[in-house]
Design a protein around this motif. Structure first.
Motif, mmCIF file in Angstrom:
data_model
loop_
_atom_site.group_PDB
_atom_site.id
_atom_site.type_symbol
_atom_site.label_atom_id
_atom_site.label_comp_id
_atom_site.label_asym_id
_atom_site.label_seq_id
_atom_site.Cartn_x
_atom_site.Cartn_y
_atom_site.Cartn_z
ATOM 1 N N SER A 1 5.854 39.531 70.964
ATOM 2 C CA SER A 1 7.052 40.041 70.308
ATOM 3 C C SER A 1 6.728 41.274 69.467
ATOM 4 N N GLY A 2 5.444 41.509 69.284
ATOM 5 C CA GLY A 2 5.050 42.682 68.496
ATOM 6 C C GLY A 2 4.763 42.318 67.050
ATOM 7 N N HIS A 3 4.929 41.062 66.686
ATOM 8 C CA HIS A 3 4.695 40.659 65.294
ATOM 9 C C HIS A 3 3.509 39.697 65.230
ATOM 10 N N VAL A 4 2.332 40.263 65.338
ATOM 11 C CA VAL A 4 1.121 39.458 65.292
ATOM 12 C C VAL A 4 0.492 39.639 63.917
ATOM 13 N N ASP A 5 0.215 38.533 63.217
ATOM 14 C CA ASP A 5 -0.386 38.717 61.898
ATOM 15 C C ASP A 5 -1.876 39.035 62.039
ATOM 16 N N ALA B 1 -4.679 37.910 60.758
ATOM 17 C CA ALA B 1 -5.693 36.854 60.972
ATOM 18 C C ALA B 1 -5.740 36.473 62.456
ATOM 19 N N MET B 2 -4.574 36.274 63.039
ATOM 20 C CA MET B 2 -4.502 35.927 64.468
ATOM 21 C C MET B 2 -5.013 37.085 65.327
ATOM 22 N N ALA B 3 -4.600 38.308 64.964
ATOM 23 C CA ALA B 3 -5.024 39.485 65.734
ATOM 24 C C ALA B 3 -6.547 39.611 65.720
ATOM 25 N N ARG B 4 -7.150 39.379 64.565
ATOM 26 C CA ARG B 4 -8.612 39.530 64.442
ATOM 27 C C ARG B 4 -9.326 38.515 65.343
ATOM 28 N N GLU B 5 -8.828 37.277 65.296
ATOM 29 C CA GLU B 5 -9.468 36.202 66.071
ATOM 30 C C GLU B 5 -9.342 36.466 67.579
ATOM 31 N N VAL B 6 -8.134 36.805 68.002
ATOM 32 C CA VAL B 6 -7.902 36.979 69.447
ATOM 33 C C VAL B 6 -8.591 38.244 69.957
ATOM 34 N N THR B 7 -8.616 39.286 69.141
ATOM 35 C CA THR B 7 -9.267 40.534 69.580
ATOM 36 C C THR B 7 -10.779 40.331 69.718
ATOM 37 N N ALA B 8 -11.366 39.587 68.797
ATOM 38 C CA ALA B 8 -12.810 39.302 68.903
ATOM 39 C C ALA B 8 -13.091 38.455 70.151
ATOM 40 N N PHE B 9 -12.209 37.524 70.426
ATOM 41 C CA PHE B 9 -12.320 36.656 71.613
ATOM 42 C C PHE B 9 -12.321 37.518 72.884
ATOM 43 N N ALA C 1 -1.271 45.599 64.441
ATOM 44 C CA ALA C 1 -2.474 44.962 63.878
ATOM 45 C C ALA C 1 -3.690 45.215 64.763
ATOM 46 N N ILE C 2 -3.468 45.226 66.082
ATOM 47 C CA ILE C 2 -4.606 45.403 67.001
ATOM 48 C C ILE C 2 -5.094 46.849 66.950
#
Ligand SMILES: C[S@@+](CC[C@H](N)C(=O)[O-])C[C@H]1O[C@@H](n2cnc3c(N)ncnc32)[C@H](O)[C@@H]1O
Length: 338
Positions: A136-140, A142-150, A204-205
């Motif tokens: 939806s374009g609204h990624v917080d 903390a979530m963005a950091r975790e998923v991007t590192a993944f 965020a990404i």
């Protein structure tokens, strides 16, 4: 700094990660009594979904996994039991293994997720809007950091690898659509000093990617742009649109929409590149792509594609000169021209 090809590819690491989805496939099949259903009547995924009220997308991901595991055969388009499943997976058998797997199921989060996916309980299955949820374009942050590192972890070796095996000699300006950490843009910048890349991502990404890009020392060649790929205009002026692991997040219609947006934004002669782990024709092999497709069924609206499916999609969007080559580890690039 030039990118260095890893000493060995990362397929072993992929195999170890993906192996964690083997047991949930079996425990879910046992809980849903799929083996009993197929013993009573060998069936296609469509027939079984209809008969038992299961989610078709979930079954299309699960049944090929059970085939890979050597528990089902496919004959005339119908899945059927073999000696192993008839002997050990039926409740009526004195050699039934069900007691063990039903106990394990209670401690395995993927079991619950896969069960809900196949059992038609998930809101995901009923979703029709393409870009809801995470997208939806609204990624917080903390979530963005975790998923991007993944995603960075599973992509960084194949990013370096593809620059050695794919022909980027004509590439000058790359739009890295949904580029995540920017690892593909970083690898391309390291390939040649005259390459410029832009990571197109959610806010965020983009912020996180800027850090990865700075840490890699390629800020002079790689930048970011905040664009919601479904809702906002795409920037012009790029000769290459690069998509890694983007199409596998979405259903066919949404991928077609992305391909059409790309076609509209590219100049004549511009190239679209789709970096994906491809299924073989028929969709039942190879094992890593079948398992990755199961993950997509559980967590996204997508699946892994065959080259034939992506070729058809790109043709429909107006692309020509479509071809495919394996690039690194389990990954390939499907390329086409406007
Ligand atoms: C599976 S990841 C792929 C990341 C990277 N290309 C790779 O292969 O490692 C999908 C990416 O698409 C991005 N994405 C999802 N929806 C988007 C949107 N509406 N606009 C722009 N990017 C989006 C996500 O933020 C995420 O980084």
């Amino acid at each position: 700094m030039n990118s260095v090809l890893p000493a060995t590819d990362d397929t072993r690491v992929w195999d170890i990660w993906l192996s964690m989805y083997q047991v949930p496939c079996l425990s879910v099949a046992l809980e849903l009594e799929l083996f009993e259903s197929l013993d009573a009547k060998p069936d296609s995924a469509e027939g079984l979904a209809e008969r038992r009220g299961f989610n078709l997308r979930g079954l299309r991901a699960l049944l090929p996994m059970l085939m890979q595991q050597g528990l089902l055969h496919l004959h005339d388009g119908c899945y059927q039991l073999n000696e192993t499943s008839r002997t050990y997976m039926l409740k009526s058998s004195p050699l039934f293994w069900g007691g063990l797997f039903s106990r394990i199921a209670k401690t395995q989060p993927p079991h619950k997720l896969l069960l809900e996916t196949v059992n038609n309980q998930r809101a995901l299955a009923a979703k029709t809007r393409a870009a809801d949820g995470w997208e939806s374009g609204h990624v917080d942050m903390a979530m963005a950091r975790e998923v991007t590192a993944f995603m960075h972890s599973h992509s960084v070796a194949s990013a370096a690898g593809m620059t050695k095996t794919f022909d980027f000699s004509r590439t000058r300006k790359v739009l890295d659509v949904g580029g995540g950490s920017g690892c593909f843009s970083i690898a391309l910048a390291r390939l040649r000093a005259d390459i410029r890349c832009t990571v197109m991502e959610l806010p965020a990404i983009c912020e996180l990617a800027q850090q990865y890009i700075a840490d890699a020392g390629v800020s002079a060649q790689v930048d970011t742009v905040v664009v919601d790929m479904f809702r906002q205009a795409w920037p012009a002026g790029y000769d290459t649109h690069f998509f890694s692991n983007i199409f596998h997040d979405w259903g066919f219609e949404t991928c077609l929409d992305l391909a059409q947006r790309s076609h509209a934004a590219l100049p004549e002669g511009g190239r679209i590149l789709l970096h994906e782990m491809l299924l073989d024709d028929g969709g039942l092999t190879p094992a890593p792509a079948v398992t990755f497709s199961l993950l997509m069924a559980m967590g996204t609206l997508g699946q892994q594609f065959t080259y034939g499916q992506l070729r058809e999609l790109l043709q429909t969007a107006g692309f020509r000169n479509i071809s495919c080559r394996q690039t690194y580890g389990y990954f390939s690039i499907v390329s086409a021209e406007k």
